[in-house]
Design a protein around this motif. Structure first.
Motif, PDB file in Angstrom:
ATOM      1  N   VAL A   1      -1.347  -0.275   0.749  1.00  0.00           N
ATOM      2  CA  VAL A   1      -0.026  -0.677   0.688  1.00  0.00           C
ATOM      3  C   VAL A   1       0.852  -0.914   1.832  1.00  0.00           C
ATOM      4  N   LYS A   2       1.635  -2.116   1.929  1.00  0.00           N
ATOM      5  CA  LYS A   2       2.382  -2.325   3.198  1.00  0.00           C
ATOM      6  C   LYS A   2       3.768  -2.098   2.523  1.00  0.00           C
ATOM      7  N   LEU A   3       4.667  -0.936   2.855  1.00  0.00           N
ATOM      8  CA  LEU A   3       5.711  -0.579   2.350  1.00  0.00           C
ATOM      9  C   LEU A   3       6.881  -1.414   2.551  1.00  0.00           C
ATOM     10  N   ASN A   4       6.773  -2.039   3.878  1.00  0.00           N
ATOM     11  CA  ASN A   4       7.860  -2.940   4.442  1.00  0.00           C
ATOM     12  C   ASN A   4       7.612  -4.259   3.696  1.00  0.00           C
ATOM     13  N   LEU A   5       6.553  -4.704   3.157  1.00  0.00           N
ATOM     14  CA  LEU A   5       6.283  -6.014   2.513  1.00  0.00           C
ATOM     15  C   LEU A   5       6.313  -5.853   0.837  1.00  0.00           C
ATOM     16  N   LEU A   6       6.261  -4.515   0.340  1.00  0.00           N
ATOM     17  CA  LEU A   6       5.865  -4.089  -0.862  1.00  0.00           C
ATOM     18  C   LEU A   6       4.745  -4.817  -1.478  1.00  0.00           C
ATOM     19  N   SER A   7       3.725  -4.865  -0.765  1.00  0.00           N
ATOM     20  CA  SER A   7       2.445  -5.581  -1.283  1.00  0.00           C
ATOM     21  C   SER A   7       1.282  -4.842  -0.789  1.00  0.00           C
ATOM     22  N   THR A   8       0.170  -5.250  -1.250  1.00  0.00           N
ATOM     23  CA  THR A   8      -1.043  -4.753  -0.794  1.00  0.00           C
ATOM     24  C   THR A   8      -1.655  -5.916   0.012  1.00  0.00           C
ATOM     25  N   SER A   9      -2.560  -5.412   1.093  1.00  0.00           N
ATOM     26  CA  SER A   9      -2.934  -6.292   1.904  1.00  0.00           C
ATOM     27  C   SER A   9      -4.409  -5.720   2.629  1.00  0.00           C
ATOM     28  N   GLY A  10      -5.091  -6.584   3.451  1.00  0.00           N
ATOM     29  CA  GLY A  10      -6.357  -5.986   4.081  1.00  0.00           C
ATOM     30  C   GLY A  10      -7.395  -6.651   3.547  1.00  0.00           C
ATOM     31  N   ILE A  11      -8.698  -6.438   4.066  1.00  0.00           N
ATOM     32  CA  ILE A  11     -10.024  -6.489   3.872  1.00  0.00           C
ATOM     33  C   ILE A  11     -10.101  -6.366   2.324  1.00  0.00           C
ATOM     34  N   LYS A  12      -9.833  -5.215   1.688  1.00  0.00           N
ATOM     35  CA  LYS A  12     -10.206  -4.725   0.413  1.00  0.00           C
ATOM     36  C   LYS A  12      -9.431  -6.094  -0.778  1.00  0.00           C
ATOM     37  N   THR A  13      -8.116  -6.237  -0.354  1.00  0.00           N
ATOM     38  CA  THR A  13      -7.584  -7.107  -0.992  1.00  0.00           C
ATOM     39  C   THR A  13      -8.329  -8.525  -0.918  1.00  0.00           C
ATOM     40  N   SER A  14      -8.293  -8.850   0.145  1.00  0.00           N
ATOM     41  CA  SER A  14      -9.447 -10.081  -0.041  1.00  0.00           C
ATOM     42  C   SER A  14     -10.477 -10.202  -0.734  1.00  0.00           C
TER      43      SER A  14
ATOM     44  N   LEU B   1      -2.725  -6.816 -11.050  1.00  0.00           N
ATOM     45  CA  LEU B   1      -2.388  -6.363  -9.560  1.00  0.00           C
ATOM     46  C   LEU B   1      -3.713  -6.266  -8.686  1.00  0.00           C
ATOM     47  N   ILE B   2      -3.516  -6.935  -7.509  1.00  0.00           N
ATOM     48  CA  ILE B   2      -4.716  -6.589  -6.700  1.00  0.00           C
ATOM     49  C   ILE B   2      -4.728  -5.576  -5.730  1.00  0.00           C
ATOM     50  N   GLY B   3      -5.687  -4.522  -5.823  1.00  0.00           N
ATOM     51  CA  GLY B   3      -5.420  -3.532  -4.876  1.00  0.00           C
ATOM     52  C   GLY B   3      -5.681  -3.651  -3.489  1.00  0.00           C
ATOM     53  N   GLY B   4      -5.648  -2.477  -2.620  1.00  0.00           N
ATOM     54  CA  GLY B   4      -5.849  -2.604  -1.139  1.00  0.00           C
ATOM     55  C   GLY B   4      -4.666  -1.693  -0.420  1.00  0.00           C
TER      56      GLY B   4
ATOM     57  N   THR C   1      -1.333 -10.927  -8.636  1.00  0.00           N
ATOM     58  CA  THR C   1      -0.571 -10.900  -7.460  1.00  0.00           C
ATOM     59  C   THR C   1      -0.815  -9.724  -6.801  1.00  0.00           C
ATOM     60  N   ILE C   2      -0.540  -9.645  -5.395  1.00  0.00           N
ATOM     61  CA  ILE C   2      -0.729  -8.592  -4.425  1.00  0.00           C
ATOM     62  C   ILE C   2       0.695  -7.949  -4.183  1.00  0.00           C
ATOM     63  N   SER C   3       1.935  -8.564  -5.070  1.00  0.00           N
ATOM     64  CA  SER C   3       3.009  -8.046  -4.748  1.00  0.00           C
ATOM     65  C   SER C   3       3.613  -7.116  -5.731  1.00  0.00           C
ATOM     66  N   LEU C   4       4.030  -5.857  -5.213  1.00  0.00           N
ATOM     67  CA  LEU C   4       4.845  -4.860  -6.173  1.00  0.00           C
ATOM     68  C   LEU C   4       5.792  -5.371  -6.394  1.00  0.00           C
ATOM     69  N   SER C   5       6.661  -6.127  -5.843  1.00  0.00           N
ATOM     70  CA  SER C   5       7.986  -6.687  -6.300  1.00  0.00           C
ATOM     71  C   SER C   5       7.891  -7.582  -7.602  1.00  0.00           C
ATOM     72  N   VAL C   6       6.736  -8.592  -7.422  1.00  0.00           N
ATOM     73  CA  VAL C   6       6.396  -9.121  -8.603  1.00  0.00           C
ATOM     74  C   VAL C   6       6.258  -8.358  -9.745  1.00  0.00           C
ATOM     75  N   ILE C   7       5.408  -7.151  -9.535  1.00  0.00           N
ATOM     76  CA  ILE C   7       5.136  -6.675 -10.849  1.00  0.00           C
ATOM     77  C   ILE C   7       6.380  -5.813 -11.382  1.00  0.00           C
ATOM     78  N   ASN C   8       7.335  -5.566 -10.484  1.00  0.00           N
ATOM     79  CA  ASN C   8       8.341  -4.738 -10.790  1.00  0.00           C
ATOM     80  C   ASN C   8       9.449  -5.843 -11.504  1.00  0.00           C
ATOM     81  N   GLU C   9       9.478  -6.978 -11.001  1.00  0.00           N
ATOM     82  CA  GLU C   9      10.478  -7.873 -11.681  1.00  0.00           C
ATOM     83  C   GLU C   9       9.622  -8.127 -13.068  1.00  0.00           C
ATOM     84  N   PHE C  10       8.419  -8.394 -13.256  1.00  0.00           N
ATOM     85  CA  PHE C  10       7.705  -8.397 -14.443  1.00  0.00           C
ATOM     86  C   PHE C  10       8.059  -7.424 -15.307  1.00  0.00           C
TER      87      PHE C  10
END
Length: 257
Positions: free
Chosen positions: A151-164, A146-149, A122-131
């Motif tokens: 961190v988008k605080l408004n999305l609670l996720s990682t994203s961008g080129i490194k994530t991809s 958890l895939i790194g990259g 997952t890229i989702s910090l919320s998924v990690i927290n739920e888990f």
């Protein structure tokens, strides 16, 4: 209260809040939910920027993309729970699955308790927290990554080129994804380039791609193209008999669920 007065008050609330729910309005105005549904039908007929969604009505011109994750998670909460419950039935024991950062996706986690030996990426910090919250104190056989990259605080996720780039190292049996726009003309679209890039990469590395879609996304197109409809294996909806969905998939090999 006269019907016209009630409908004007409801319209005012939609313009202020962007979204209203049938159940809440029925309680507020001491009428049946069927009466409120008729009110909303008339309001929608007279106002092209308002559309029907599951359980209520939404001002189409509104955008919740910049709102906090927690606020967006509460919007259409009941619908998202239904989507999560339906989506998890597609998962088999031993599957490797990708979970994106949509607010619907984290609702899947508690329903994984009856599955075995899942590899969850997952890229989702919320998924990690739920888990962590759900599985820390119970026995389970799952692994989660958890895939790194960035961190988008408004999305609670990682994203961008490194994530991809990191997602390129994985292969999934199933990818569970959300979307911002779904249309016959433009396929799957997103508000955001970085999110679209991550979704595109996950699509390429998954045997089956499953989009969980809430009603307000029907027949809409957003800023950035994610993929064509021929890359979609499943569309999970609370309303699989919806005429828009049936028309959408009749020329594509998509399972409505």
């Amino acid at each position: 209260m006269l019907m016209e007065e009630r409908r004007q008050l409801i319209l005012n609330e939609i313009n202020i809040k962007n979204i209203v729910y049938v159940k809440d309005l029925a309680v507020r105005y001491s009428v049946t939910m069927e009466t409120i549904r008729k009110d909303l039908e008339e309001i929608i007929f007279e106002n092209q920027d308002i559309k029907k969604v599951y359980g209520g009505a939404l001002k189409s011109s509104s955008s919740i993309i910049d709102e906090s994750y927690n606020l967006r998670k509460e919007l259409f909460s009941n619908e998202k729970t239904i989507l999560a419950q339906k989506g998890v039935t597609i998962i088999n024991d031993g599957d490797s699955i990708f979970l994106d950062a949509g607010t619907t996706i984290s609702k899947i986690v508690p329903y994984l308790k009856n599955k075995k030996n899942l590899k969850i990426v997952t890229i989702s910090l919320s998924v990690i927290n739920e888990f962590i919250n759900f599985f820390s104190n119970i026995n389970h056989t799952h692994s989660i990554f958890l895939i790194g990259g960035e961190v988008k605080l408004n999305l609670l996720s990682t994203s961008g080129i490194k994530t991809s780039l990191d997602i390129n190292n994985y292969f999934f049996d199933k990818a569970f994804l959300t979307l911002d726009g779904l249309s016959l003309e433009n396929g799957i679209t997103s508000h955001n380039h970085d999110e679209a890039l991550v979704t595109r990469t996950a699509l390429k590395h998954s045997l089956e791609n499953i989009f969980l879609v809430t009603d307000e996304k029907f027949n809409t197109s957003k800023f950035y193209k994610v993929c064509d409809l021929n890359q979609v294996n499943y569309l999970v909806s609370v309303n699989p008999e919806n005429s828009f969905l049936k028309n959408l998939v009749k020329n594509f090999n998509i399972n409505l669920y």
